[in-house]
Motif scaffolding. Structure first.
Motif, PDB file in Angstrom:
ATOM      1  N   ILE A 160      -2.891   3.678  -3.221  1.00  0.00           N
ATOM      2  CA  ILE A 160      -2.783   2.722  -4.319  1.00  0.00           C
ATOM      3  C   ILE A 160      -2.057   1.491  -3.789  1.00  0.00           C
ATOM      4  O   ILE A 160      -1.448   1.537  -2.721  1.00  0.00           O
ATOM      5  CB  ILE A 160      -2.050   3.318  -5.538  1.00  0.00           C
ATOM      6  CG1 ILE A 160      -0.584   3.625  -5.186  1.00  0.00           C
ATOM      7  CG2 ILE A 160      -2.761   4.582  -6.022  1.00  0.00           C
ATOM      8  CD1 ILE A 160       0.241   4.115  -6.377  1.00  0.00           C
ATOM      9  N   LYS A 161      -2.138   0.387  -4.534  1.00  0.00           N
ATOM     10  CA  LYS A 161      -1.512  -0.851  -4.074  1.00  0.00           C
ATOM     11  C   LYS A 161      -0.742  -1.503  -5.211  1.00  0.00           C
ATOM     12  O   LYS A 161      -1.256  -1.643  -6.332  1.00  0.00           O
ATOM     13  CB  LYS A 161      -2.557  -1.829  -3.532  1.00  0.00           C
ATOM     14  CG  LYS A 161      -1.969  -3.057  -2.829  1.00  0.00           C
ATOM     15  CD  LYS A 161      -3.087  -3.892  -2.206  1.00  0.00           C
ATOM     16  CE  LYS A 161      -2.509  -5.033  -1.361  1.00  0.00           C
ATOM     17  NZ  LYS A 161      -1.742  -5.997  -2.135  1.00  0.00           N
ATOM     18  N   ALA A 221       0.604  -0.639 -10.293  1.00  0.00           N
ATOM     19  CA  ALA A 221      -0.218  -0.490  -9.092  1.00  0.00           C
ATOM     20  C   ALA A 221      -1.633  -0.097  -9.490  1.00  0.00           C
ATOM     21  O   ALA A 221      -1.866   0.421 -10.596  1.00  0.00           O
ATOM     22  CB  ALA A 221       0.383   0.569  -8.170  1.00  0.00           C
ATOM     23  N   ARG A 222      -2.577  -0.357  -8.597  1.00  0.00           N
ATOM     24  CA  ARG A 222      -3.974  -0.031  -8.833  1.00  0.00           C
ATOM     25  C   ARG A 222      -4.528   0.821  -7.692  1.00  0.00           C
ATOM     26  O   ARG A 222      -4.071   0.714  -6.555  1.00  0.00           O
ATOM     27  CB  ARG A 222      -4.813  -1.308  -8.979  1.00  0.00           C
ATOM     28  CG  ARG A 222      -4.392  -2.160 -10.170  1.00  0.00           C
ATOM     29  CD  ARG A 222      -5.225  -3.428 -10.310  1.00  0.00           C
ATOM     30  NE  ARG A 222      -4.735  -4.241 -11.421  1.00  0.00           N
ATOM     31  CZ  ARG A 222      -5.085  -4.042 -12.691  1.00  0.00           C
ATOM     32  NH1 ARG A 222      -5.933  -3.078 -12.988  1.00  0.00           N
ATOM     33  NH2 ARG A 222      -4.596  -4.803 -13.639  1.00  0.00           N
ATOM     34  N   LEU A 223      -5.501   1.633  -8.017  1.00  0.00           N
ATOM     35  CA  LEU A 223      -6.126   2.488  -7.022  1.00  0.00           C
ATOM     36  C   LEU A 223      -6.948   1.659  -6.038  1.00  0.00           C
ATOM     37  O   LEU A 223      -7.725   0.804  -6.441  1.00  0.00           O
ATOM     38  CB  LEU A 223      -7.038   3.510  -7.706  1.00  0.00           C
ATOM     39  CG  LEU A 223      -7.803   4.455  -6.775  1.00  0.00           C
ATOM     40  CD1 LEU A 223      -6.845   5.412  -6.077  1.00  0.00           C
ATOM     41  CD2 LEU A 223      -8.863   5.229  -7.554  1.00  0.00           C
ATOM     42  N   VAL A 268      -3.416  10.978  -8.348  1.00  0.00           N
ATOM     43  CA  VAL A 268      -4.079   9.858  -9.029  1.00  0.00           C
ATOM     44  C   VAL A 268      -5.209  10.334  -9.927  1.00  0.00           C
ATOM     45  O   VAL A 268      -5.560   9.675 -10.912  1.00  0.00           O
ATOM     46  CB  VAL A 268      -4.602   8.818  -8.017  1.00  0.00           C
ATOM     47  CG1 VAL A 268      -3.483   8.301  -7.145  1.00  0.00           C
ATOM     48  CG2 VAL A 268      -5.738   9.373  -7.149  1.00  0.00           C
ATOM     49  N   SER A 326      -9.651   6.868  -3.465  1.00  0.00           N
ATOM     50  CA  SER A 326      -9.235   8.259  -3.449  1.00  0.00           C
ATOM     51  C   SER A 326     -10.219   9.079  -2.630  1.00  0.00           C
ATOM     52  O   SER A 326     -11.429   8.897  -2.741  1.00  0.00           O
ATOM     53  CB  SER A 326      -9.175   8.808  -4.880  1.00  0.00           C
ATOM     54  OG  SER A 326      -8.811  10.176  -4.879  1.00  0.00           O
ATOM     55  N   HIS A 334       0.840  -1.195   0.000  1.00  0.00           N
ATOM     56  CA  HIS A 334       0.000   0.000   0.000  1.00  0.00           C
ATOM     57  C   HIS A 334       0.880   1.252   0.000  1.00  0.00           C
ATOM     58  O   HIS A 334       1.848   1.339   0.768  1.00  0.00           O
ATOM     59  CB  HIS A 334      -0.921   0.018   1.224  1.00  0.00           C
ATOM     60  CG  HIS A 334      -1.996  -1.012   1.172  1.00  0.00           C
ATOM     61  ND1 HIS A 334      -1.935  -2.191   1.906  1.00  0.00           N
ATOM     62  CD2 HIS A 334      -3.161  -1.062   0.473  1.00  0.00           C
ATOM     63  CE1 HIS A 334      -3.018  -2.908   1.654  1.00  0.00           C
ATOM     64  NE2 HIS A 334      -3.771  -2.255   0.795  1.00  0.00           N
ATOM     65  N   LYS A 339      -7.117   4.713 -12.575  1.00  0.00           N
ATOM     66  CA  LYS A 339      -7.206   3.506 -11.748  1.00  0.00           C
ATOM     67  C   LYS A 339      -5.912   2.699 -11.728  1.00  0.00           C
ATOM     68  O   LYS A 339      -5.708   1.891 -10.824  1.00  0.00           O
ATOM     69  CB  LYS A 339      -8.342   2.604 -12.276  1.00  0.00           C
ATOM     70  CG  LYS A 339      -9.701   3.292 -12.382  1.00  0.00           C
ATOM     71  CD  LYS A 339     -10.220   3.749 -11.028  1.00  0.00           C
ATOM     72  CE  LYS A 339     -11.605   4.386 -11.173  1.00  0.00           C
ATOM     73  NZ  LYS A 339     -12.094   4.930  -9.872  1.00  0.00           N
ATOM     74  N   THR A 340      -5.057   2.871 -12.722  1.00  0.00           N
ATOM     75  CA  THR A 340      -3.804   2.103 -12.780  1.00  0.00           C
ATOM     76  C   THR A 340      -2.621   3.055 -12.933  1.00  0.00           C
ATOM     77  O   THR A 340      -2.747   4.138 -13.539  1.00  0.00           O
ATOM     78  CB  THR A 340      -3.808   1.106 -13.955  1.00  0.00           C
ATOM     79  OG1 THR A 340      -3.982   1.817 -15.188  1.00  0.00           O
ATOM     80  CG2 THR A 340      -4.936   0.093 -13.787  1.00  0.00           C
TER      81      THR A 340
END
Length: 353
Positions: free
Chosen positions: A128-129, A114-116, A95, A119, A87, A99-100
């Protein structure tokens, strides 16, 4: 002149000569002492400088691996590793609506994906992760915002102008600032921000503001703009979201996938700025009232124009947000408003945003 007087003058003269001689000797000794002190100071100065430099280098070595560069399709910013699960906390304005992302860790040129997670523009924070957690990923240590003092030395770490793993230095120049991101960011109004003289440039957003104990005391968010210079950056005035707020918001996002308790007070209305006959801001018009919300319970309704909150003049929607930013849900405040040409005051128990 008689003999006794002559002998007395000679004695006085001799004494004066002795005093002058001693003074000269003392001056010489003092001069030597000053030279010795200067030599000692010169010897100590490099030691002190080397000690401070060593502290800087130690902090950079400890914390920089926890600061990453985040690349969206249109935005470039920074982020701070929140935990060992991949994370990363950053600013919501970094962001945007995407989403990516591509993430580049410190001392690495190999991008990660990474993906959201979520927010939260209201506080300009997002998490994001990483899709894959690389070996040796190091989570940052977040400090206690209550222990942040004016004059404290801090380092800002991030990717200003795309220059990854950059570090700038300054001090905490103020605390408790309420800042509205009117000219950038998400437009959020955030209370208790940390003001710093460390350079905060485009790309630093989402990066770390760190003390010499190696603790992140804030997330660097924006630099001040000078309206007299056409909105260009005001050197030496930057702001960071305090670590306590970052932990509260990011912790909820990591645990629940969203923010379940913002801790922010609300009137439970939608509003807009109104102007007078000279086109100057004159108050905040209530556009709609949430049924059963704070304003509704206090008797406010659509069409009312709010002019004061807790005794503070309010003439724009931004100033209303600033007035509410430092308040707490459940707090009872006075709201002065105009209705039908007459001024009224209501006691409002604030709701939760």
């Amino acid at each position: 002149m008689d003999a006794s007087l002559s002998r007395a003058l000679r004695r006085v003269g001799a004494a004066a000569a002795l005093v002058c001689c001693l003074a000269a000797g003392c001056g010489s000794a003092a001069s030597q002492a000053q030279q010795n002190t200067g030599t000692t100071a010169q010897a100590d100065s490099p030691t002190a400088a080397n000690g401070l430099q060593s502290d800087y280098q130690k902090v950079v070595k400890e914390v920089l691996p926890s600061v990453v560069q985040i690349q969206a399709s249109r935005e470039l910013g920074s982020g701070v590793v929140y935990d060992g699960k991949g994370h990363i906390v950053t600013n919501a304005h970094v962001v945007g609506s995407e989403k990516t992302f591509k993430v580049i860790a410190a001392n690495s040129e190999q991008p990660l994906t990474a993906r959201l997670v979520y927010s939260y523009p209201e506080q300009d924070l997002a998490v994001i992760k990483l899709d894959k957690v690389p070996a040796g990923l190091r989570a940052a240590v977040f400090g206690d915002s209550e222990k942040v003092d004016v004059g404290q030395i801090v380092l800002a770490m991030g990717s200003p102008l795309g220059l990854s793993s950059s570090v700038t230095e300054g001090i905490v120049s103020a605390t408790g600032r309420t800042v509205s991101e009117a000219g950038g960011g998400t437009g959020a109004t955030i209370a208790n921000m940390v003001q710093t003289s460390a350079a905060i440039n485009p790309g630093n957003s989402g990066g770390a503001l760190v003390n010499l104990a190696g603790q992140v005391i804030g997330i660097a968010t924006l630099g001040a703009a000078d309206p007299d210079l056409g909105g260009s950056a005001a050197p030496g005035i930057g702001f960071a979201i305090p670590a306590s707020l970052v932990k509260t918001i990011a912790g909820q996002i990591v645990k629940h996938g969203k923010v379940v308790d913002s801790g922010r007070a609300a009137l439970d209305i939608t509003a807009r700025t109104v102007v007078d006959e000279r086109y100057q801001p004159a108050g905040v018009a209530v556009v709609s009232v949430k049924p059963g919300g704070a304003a509704d319970k206090a008797g406010l309704r659509a069409g009312d124009i709010i002019t004061k909150v807790a005794g503070r003049p309010v003439n724009t929607a931004t100033s209303l947000a600033v007035a509410l930013a430092s308040a707490k849900p459940g707090q009872r405040i006075s709201v002065t408003y105009q209705r039908g040409g007459s001024e009224r005051t209501a006691k409002v128990t604030l709701g939760r945003q």
